[in-house]
Scaffold this active site. Structure first.
Site, short mmCIF file in Angstrom:
data_model
loop_
_atom_site.label_atom_id
_atom_site.label_comp_id
_atom_site.label_asym_id
_atom_site.label_seq_id
_atom_site.Cartn_x
_atom_site.Cartn_y
_atom_site.Cartn_z
N GLU A 1 95.81 -2.32 81.27
CA GLU A 1 94.60 -2.10 80.47
C GLU A 1 94.83 -2.44 79.00
O GLU A 1 93.96 -3.01 78.35
CB GLU A 1 94.12 -0.65 80.59
CG GLU A 1 93.64 -0.25 81.99
CD GLU A 1 92.59 -1.16 82.57
OE1 GLU A 1 91.78 -1.74 81.80
OE2 GLU A 1 92.56 -1.33 83.81
N ASP B 1 89.88 -8.53 88.66
CA ASP B 1 89.83 -9.38 87.47
C ASP B 1 89.85 -10.85 87.88
O ASP B 1 89.08 -11.66 87.37
CB ASP B 1 91.06 -9.14 86.58
CG ASP B 1 91.13 -7.70 86.09
OD1 ASP B 1 90.06 -7.07 86.00
OD2 ASP B 1 92.24 -7.24 85.79
N GLY C 1 60.17 -1.34 85.72
CA GLY C 1 58.90 -0.71 85.41
C GLY C 1 57.67 -1.41 85.95
O GLY C 1 56.58 -1.21 85.41
N LYS C 2 57.79 -2.19 87.00
CA LYS C 2 56.60 -2.85 87.56
C LYS C 2 55.66 -1.83 88.18
O LYS C 2 54.47 -1.80 87.87
CB LYS C 2 57.01 -3.90 88.62
CG LYS C 2 57.84 -5.02 88.04
CD LYS C 2 58.20 -6.05 89.08
CE LYS C 2 59.10 -5.51 90.17
NZ LYS C 2 60.44 -5.14 89.68
N THR C 3 56.21 -0.99 89.03
CA THR C 3 55.38 0.02 89.66
C THR C 3 54.84 0.99 88.61
O THR C 3 53.67 1.38 88.64
CB THR C 3 56.20 0.77 90.72
OG1 THR C 3 56.79 -0.20 91.58
CG2 THR C 3 55.33 1.70 91.53
N PRO D 1 64.48 -5.38 89.75
CA PRO D 1 64.16 -4.03 90.18
C PRO D 1 64.43 -3.01 89.07
O PRO D 1 65.37 -3.18 88.28
CB PRO D 1 65.08 -3.79 91.37
CG PRO D 1 65.96 -4.97 91.50
CD PRO D 1 65.45 -6.04 90.62
N GLY D 2 63.59 -1.99 89.03
CA GLY D 2 63.82 -0.90 88.08
C GLY D 2 63.36 -1.19 86.67
O GLY D 2 63.70 -0.46 85.75
N GLY E 1 59.86 -9.36 87.85
CA GLY E 1 60.98 -8.79 87.09
C GLY E 1 61.99 -8.15 88.01
O GLY E 1 61.66 -7.80 89.14
P1 ADP Z 1 60.17 -1.46 89.68
O1 ADP Z 1 60.09 -2.54 88.63
O2 ADP Z 1 61.34 -1.71 90.59
O3 ADP Z 1 58.90 -1.18 90.37
P2 ADP Z 1 59.76 1.16 88.66
O4 ADP Z 1 58.50 0.91 87.96
O5 ADP Z 1 59.66 1.86 89.96
O6 ADP Z 1 60.60 -0.16 88.86
O7 ADP Z 1 60.73 1.94 87.68
C1 ADP Z 1 61.54 3.01 88.11
C2 ADP Z 1 61.65 4.06 87.04
O8 ADP Z 1 62.37 3.57 85.92
C3 ADP Z 1 60.31 4.46 86.49
O9 ADP Z 1 59.78 5.51 87.23
C4 ADP Z 1 60.63 4.89 85.07
O10 ADP Z 1 61.01 6.23 85.05
C5 ADP Z 1 61.82 4.04 84.72
N1 ADP Z 1 61.40 2.88 83.92
C6 ADP Z 1 61.53 1.59 84.28
N2 ADP Z 1 61.10 0.77 83.31
C7 ADP Z 1 60.64 1.55 82.33
C8 ADP Z 1 60.05 1.29 81.04
N3 ADP Z 1 59.85 0.04 80.62
N4 ADP Z 1 59.71 2.33 80.28
C9 ADP Z 1 59.94 3.59 80.70
N5 ADP Z 1 60.47 3.90 81.89
C10 ADP Z 1 60.85 2.91 82.70
ZN ZN Z 2 92.21 -5.47 85.01
MG MG Z 3 58.51 -1.04 92.35
#
Ligand code: ADP
Ligand code: ZN
Ligand code: MG
Length: 602
Positions: free
Chosen positions: A425, A500, A207-209, A204-205, A202
């Site tokens: 705009e 744009d 929620g994998k970790t 980044p960010g 997935g």
């Molecule tokens: P990655 O997928 O890059 O490992 P992380 O698991 O580190 O992303 O997510 C970073 C932060 O974003 C988490 O610590 C959490 O606070 C927030 N987050 C990401 N996905 C979720 C989710 N599905 N539900 C709740 N919090 C989330």
């Molecule tokens: Zn513009």
């Molecule tokens: Mg991660």
């Protein structure tokens, strides 16, 4: 304990003695008889100042008539009389002095050898001792090959499945994995094979970790966590050795879970990269594969891994029997975003009127991490304004901050420029509002934010996974609306539209080369993407089409853009009075949204 203390004490004593001895040696050498070159000795003999020469091997001890002793060395193996004769000393002069030749004893020779080797021996011994000490003492100093995995026993769950929102399917899959470990009999009784590996994919960010930590918290079995980059070290072979060590630990603690975060650091295609085929990373990867194959069916070790670059992973990692389960954690949809907002809003006092659903709607494309960031920004803004709770105002502001950067109210803009920006705009907004394929306009502003001088924010009604060509065409017209308004009102154009234009060109090109949306070229894709082996990033496109096709592609891109430009011009000239009115209002109030904005379009 006592024997250990005695041994250590002894060793320290020996070290102290050696240090003292070395000092003594240096000290005594510096105060002993002065050393002179053999030519000086010859000169002294010629001038009759020497009474006795003691020869011991190649070392000479010269006693002067004054009684002073000096030392010197002769050529190895040469006879002392020959040496002196060669330096102009006559036989007569030699007769005046006593030359005593001492045969060096066996012992002396051995002692000399020993004394020259002693320091080496000591240093070697010391190193050995230190190494033993370091290893037995559980110290990190010299244990390169040990895995750095951290073990969680789940005694104090910090994260649970409830803390992860919006990824329902992924959660189900992983809950099943946890069940496998807790009640393996239930599955083996039916002849099911427990999965060896689960790969979480997935952006980044998403929620994998976090998900892995939730599994650690819920599984009630030991959980080893390590990051892919921790296998990589300065020394060759360390990675593979760490993998071996990690899996040995895991097997001792089975049933358990091993989690390798960011596995793309080691799991990249073998043979890629500039280091040739014997890259350190490859050995590490090979070792992981070997270990995963080595599990027996009754070793209940499940390997979890996470990556946001599945495309660069070695195919061997992805074949069944290794990471045979893939769990996809994608960007959350509107409901997911709403749930994630609720989770992260816990512990943050929200004002009564706050409607998180609205925020969820305004944030398409936001990842879980973005949403967390958004709530944090909102809380900071509320604190800055000395509020007791976070209101809708701060949340809205935070959305914009996350999308476009902070407002730059201090940037001074001349009235003349302000007029241009306002019309630009207003042009975007009006075109977007008039075309059915564009998302409704949520907000228009001429307050500069980040790099942008002004912005028009569309608000998608819901998440969209498929796009029609007609929508793309309307979107292109919306992008060109700013430039078209400038042309129409001022009969001149500015640099303000460069972003744009860039976005529009990119979109049009993708329509032609990736989505096969050009009638002339038909449903084909053109160009092969090239990737940078180490960064895993696209660096360019390889042409797999002829010069003629390239020309047609350019023509088609231009056609899409021209059409969009015409549409924008048409819409704006039909509504010129509205455009001017909207721009004037923008100059007055700077930002327009909600009902006020809708009234302008009516
Ligand atoms: P990655 O997928 O890059 O490992 P992380 O698991 O580190 O992303 O997510 C970073 C932060 O974003 C988490 O610590 C959490 O606070 C927030 N987050 C990401 N996905 C979720 C989710 N599905 N539900 C709740 N919090 C989330
Ligand atoms: Zn513009
Ligand atoms: Mg991660």
């Amino acid at each position: 304990m006592s024997s250990r203390w005695v041994r250590n004490g002894l060793i320290y004593l020996i070290i102290v003695v050696i240090v003292v001895a070395l000092f003594y040696n240096v000290y005594s050498a510096s105060t002993g008889p002065t050393s002179v070159p053999i030519t000086t000795v010859a000169k002294d003999v010629r001038e009759g100042r020497v009474s006795k020469i003691l020869v011991s091997g190649d070392d000479l001890t010269i006693t002067r008539t004054s009684g002073v002793e000096v030392v010197s060395r002769k050529e190895p193996g040469a006879d002392i009389t020959d040496v002196l004769t060669n330096l102009g000393v006559t036989q007569e002069m030699l007769n005046n002095i006593t030359i005593e030749v001492q045969t060096p004893s066996e012992w002396g020779g051995w002692l000399a050898i020993l004394s020259s080797f002693l320091p080496l021996l000591l240093i070697g011994g010391l190193l050995l001792f230190m190494m033993r000490q370091a290893q037995s003492g559980n110290s990190q100093a010299l244990s390169f090959g040990k895995s750095r995995a951290r073990m969680f026993t789940g005694d104090q769950p910090t994260v649970t499945f409830d803390d992860v929102a919006g990824v329902v399917e992924a959660k189900q899959e992983l809950e099943e994995v946890v069940e496998f470990l807790q009640e393996p009999e239930k599955f083996t009784a039916l002849g099911a094979r427990i999965p060896k590996g689960v790969l979480m994919l997935g952006p980044p960010g998403c929620g994998k970790t976090l998900m892995a930590r939730a599994v650690a918290g819920e599984a009630e079995v030991p959980f080893f966590s390590i990051s892919g980059s921790e296998f990589v070290e300065m020394f060759v072979g360390v990675g593979a050795s760490r993998v071996r060590d990690l899996f040995e630990q895991a097997k001792r603690n089975s049933p358990c879970i091993v989690f390798v975060d960011e596995i793309d650091a080691v799991g990249r295609h073998r043979g890629a990269g500039l280091g040739g085929s014997h890259d350190e990373r490859e050995q590490t990867l090979n070792q992981i594969l070997v270990e995963m194959d080595g599990f027996d069916t009754d070793t209940n070790v499940i390997v979890m891994a996470a990556t946001n670059r599945p495309d660069i992973l070695d195919p061997a990692l992805l074949r069944p029997g290794r990471f045979d389960r893939r769990v996809i954690l994608d960007l959350p949809d509107m409901n997911g975003r709403n749930d994630i907002l609720k989770i992260h809003a816990k512990g943050k006092p929200l004002a009564e009127e706050v409607n998180l659903k609205v925020i969820a709607k305004q944030t398409p494309g936001f990842s879980g991490a973005d949403i967390e960031n958004l709530l944090n920004e909102a809380a900071i803004l509320a604190a800055r304004r000395d509020k007791k709770s976070i209101s809708m105002e701060e949340l809205q502001e935070a959305v914009e901050r996350v999308i476009a950067g902070p407002e730059r109210k201090s940037r001074l803009i001349r009235d003349e420029e302000k007029e241009i920006i306002a019309h630009h705009e207003a042009g975007h907004a009006l075109v977007m509002a008039s075309l059915p394929g564009c998302d409704p306009v949520h907000k228009v502003s001429i307050v500069s934010r980040g790099m942008a001088l002004g912005y028009t924010m569309p608000l998608p009604e819901d998440d969209r996974y498929l796009m029609q060509r007609s929508r793309f065409q309307d979107e292109l017209a919306g992008l060109l609306g700013g430039r078209a308004a400038e042309e129409l009102i001022f009969d001149d154009i500015t640099t303000g539209a460069s972003n744009d234009l860039e976005r529009a060109t990119k979109l049009a090109r993708r329509m032609v080369t990736e989505y096969g949306m050009s009638d002339k070229l038909g449903p084909l894709t053109f160009g092969r993407k090239e990737e940078l082996v180490f960064l895993g990033r696209e660096i360019g496109e390889q042409r797999n089409y002829s010069e003629e096709v390239a020309k047609v592609i350019d023509e088609e891109v231009r056609r899409f853009i021209n059409q969009a430009h015409e549409t924008a011009l048409r819409v704006l000239s039909e509504n010129k009075d509205k455009l001017v009115k909207l721009a004037q209002r923008l100059i007055e109030v700077e930002t327009l949204e909600g009902p006020d904005l809708e009234a302008m379009f009516a």
